[in-house]
Design a protein around this motif. Structure first.
Motif, PDB file in Angstrom:
ATOM      1  N   ALA A 145      30.428  28.067  34.404  1.00 42.97           N
ATOM      2  CA  ALA A 145      31.635  29.051  34.109  1.00 42.97           C
ATOM      3  C   ALA A 145      31.541  30.064  35.199  1.00 42.97           C
ATOM      4  O   ALA A 145      32.637  30.725  35.477  1.00 42.97           O
ATOM      5  N   TYR A 146      30.397  30.250  36.181  1.00 42.68           N
ATOM      6  CA  TYR A 146      30.358  31.212  37.142  1.00 42.68           C
ATOM      7  C   TYR A 146      31.010  30.819  38.237  1.00 42.68           C
ATOM      8  O   TYR A 146      31.208  31.489  39.370  1.00 42.68           O
ATOM      9  N   ARG A 147      31.735  29.537  38.390  1.00 42.46           N
ATOM     10  CA  ARG A 147      32.554  29.281  39.459  1.00 42.46           C
ATOM     11  C   ARG A 147      33.922  29.748  39.443  1.00 42.46           C
ATOM     12  O   ARG A 147      34.603  29.620  40.392  1.00 42.46           O
ATOM     13  N   PHE A 148      34.385  30.286  38.458  1.00 43.81           N
ATOM     14  CA  PHE A 148      35.750  30.960  37.984  1.00 43.81           C
ATOM     15  C   PHE A 148      35.716  32.428  38.080  1.00 43.81           C
ATOM     16  O   PHE A 148      36.744  32.962  38.861  1.00 43.81           O
ATOM     17  N   VAL A 149      34.776  33.099  37.531  1.00 48.17           N
ATOM     18  CA  VAL A 149      34.734  34.635  37.483  1.00 48.17           C
ATOM     19  C   VAL A 149      33.123  34.883  37.766  1.00 48.17           C
ATOM     20  O   VAL A 149      32.483  34.100  37.226  1.00 48.17           O
ATOM     21  N   ARG A 150      32.797  36.151  38.171  1.00 46.25           N
ATOM     22  CA  ARG A 150      31.587  36.338  38.197  1.00 46.25           C
ATOM     23  C   ARG A 150      30.723  36.753  36.857  1.00 46.25           C
ATOM     24  O   ARG A 150      29.525  36.819  36.986  1.00 46.25           O
ATOM     25  N   HIS A 151      31.485  37.113  36.124  1.00 48.57           N
ATOM     26  CA  HIS A 151      30.876  37.571  34.553  1.00 48.57           C
ATOM     27  C   HIS A 151      31.640  37.194  33.450  1.00 48.57           C
ATOM     28  O   HIS A 151      32.168  37.497  32.819  1.00 48.57           O
ATOM     29  N   PRO A 152      31.666  35.772  33.316  1.00 44.81           N
ATOM     30  CA  PRO A 152      32.424  35.007  32.114  1.00 44.81           C
ATOM     31  C   PRO A 152      31.814  35.437  30.960  1.00 44.81           C
ATOM     32  O   PRO A 152      32.545  35.660  29.923  1.00 44.81           O
ATOM     33  N   ILE A 153      30.458  35.885  30.845  1.00 42.11           N
ATOM     34  CA  ILE A 153      30.145  36.140  29.360  1.00 42.11           C
ATOM     35  C   ILE A 153      30.505  37.665  29.069  1.00 42.11           C
ATOM     36  O   ILE A 153      31.082  37.661  28.005  1.00 42.11           O
ATOM     37  N   TYR A 154      30.709  38.373  29.955  1.00 37.85           N
ATOM     38  CA  TYR A 154      31.414  39.800  29.750  1.00 37.85           C
ATOM     39  C   TYR A 154      32.669  39.364  29.403  1.00 37.85           C
ATOM     40  O   TYR A 154      33.315  40.342  28.737  1.00 37.85           O
ATOM     41  N   ALA A 155      33.331  38.660  30.151  1.00 41.24           N
ATOM     42  CA  ALA A 155      34.747  38.496  30.057  1.00 41.24           C
ATOM     43  C   ALA A 155      35.097  37.889  28.734  1.00 41.24           C
ATOM     44  O   ALA A 155      36.085  38.380  27.939  1.00 41.24           O
ATOM     45  N   GLY A 156      34.429  36.946  28.188  1.00 43.24           N
ATOM     46  CA  GLY A 156      34.383  36.832  26.619  1.00 43.24           C
ATOM     47  C   GLY A 156      34.138  37.672  25.641  1.00 43.24           C
ATOM     48  O   GLY A 156      34.871  37.604  24.634  1.00 43.24           O
ATOM     49  N   TYR A 157      33.319  38.666  26.052  1.00 41.97           N
ATOM     50  CA  TYR A 157      32.881  39.762  25.218  1.00 41.97           C
ATOM     51  C   TYR A 157      34.373  40.583  24.887  1.00 41.97           C
ATOM     52  O   TYR A 157      34.661  40.865  23.851  1.00 41.97           O
ATOM     53  N   LEU A 158      34.718  40.978  26.446  1.00 44.26           N
ATOM     54  CA  LEU A 158      36.053  41.874  26.252  1.00 44.26           C
ATOM     55  C   LEU A 158      36.898  41.178  25.491  1.00 44.26           C
ATOM     56  O   LEU A 158      37.778  41.939  24.737  1.00 44.26           O
ATOM     57  N   ALA A 159      37.266  39.629  25.660  1.00 44.71           N
ATOM     58  CA  ALA A 159      38.445  39.285  24.865  1.00 44.71           C
ATOM     59  C   ALA A 159      38.160  39.234  23.368  1.00 44.71           C
ATOM     60  O   ALA A 159      39.012  39.513  22.614  1.00 44.71           O
ATOM     61  N   GLY A 160      37.010  38.776  23.040  1.00 49.08           N
ATOM     62  CA  GLY A 160      36.445  38.929  21.464  1.00 49.08           C
ATOM     63  C   GLY A 160      36.830  40.115  21.018  1.00 49.08           C
ATOM     64  O   GLY A 160      37.127  40.408  19.690  1.00 49.08           O
TER      65      GLY A 160
END
Length: 242
Positions: free
Chosen positions: A170-185
């Protein structure tokens, strides 16, 4: 004692305060510095953080389970519980960091960002968007979190730290995909059960999360591998925006 590390990279010149016990494990300039450099102190700090994680997870799961028993149809609560339980589980399995930021302000910010969801009210709120729309999207956000954590492996951390540079998955697309998922959730949960209180809590969490991201990148930018990664992946959370 603290060491100021000057970093030159694609993100510009930065200065980062790092505990001397982390930056220079062999340096002893006094009793306290020598004490801090000992592995037992590091283990105690790690153990304390992991105990806090378990305690917060237990309280949050209990609260969520209580509300689900009353209303089993509230899938947004179930998905929020799964996301947070995964966070705490990954923290327990994480490897010891190479370098970690122990500055008091960053510790406070990171703990609030990491454990702040435990302050969310799970009472019914105003449904700005219906649950049957919000829940599937929240499920996709959860899968982004899971994908990011699977890509990260045991390099997960609450405090900004270097547990090894990860650039695949997932780090190929954004630097912080986990945080992105948290924010969206968080946004989707808020839209499906809105209250001013939850809006304020999530606003604080998001603000602190951004600070946490910036501090984390400064630590990782101490390595040439991560500086190269910054040049390849421009965005932190959302391509084209941030």
């Amino acid at each position: 004692m603290r060491a100021i590390v000057h970093v030159e990279g694609t993100t510009g010149a930065t200065e980062l305060a790092i505990s001397k016990s982390d930056a220079l494990p062999g340096a002893e300039t006094g009793f306290w510095s020598g004490l801090q450099s000992r592995a037992v102190v590091t283990d105690l700090r790690e153990g304390l953080f992991r105990f806090i994680a378990l305690a917060v997870a237990a309280v949050f799961v209990y609260r969520g389970a209580y509300h689900l028993v009353i209303d089993p149809g509230r899938l947004n609560i179930l998905l929020l519980m799964i996301s947070d339980v995964l966070t705490f589980t990954w923290l327990l399995l994480a490897r010891r960091p190479i370098v970690r930021d122990w500055s008091p302000f960053t510790v406070f910010i990171s703990l609030t960002a990491g454990f702040g969801s435990g302050f969310i009210s799970l009472q019914d709120g105003i449904a700005i968007i219906p649950l049957y729309i919000a829940a599937p999207l929240q499920f996709l956000a959860l899968w982004l979190v899971i994908w990011g954590k699977m890509s990260l492996g045991r390099s997960f951390a609450i405090l900004p730290a270097n547990r090894g540079v990860v650039t695949g998955g997932a780090y190929r697309f954004v630097r912080h995909p986990i945080y992105a998922g948290y924010l969206a959730g968080h946004i989707l949960f808020l839209l499906s059960s809105f209250s001013l209180y939850n809006f304020a809590v999530y606003a604080i969490i998001t603000l602190f999360q951004v600070h946490r991201i910036l501090r984390e990148e400064r630590i990782l930018a101490l390595t040439e591998e991560y500086r190269d990664y910054l040049g390849r992946v421009r965005y932190r959370l959302c391509p084209g925006i941030f």
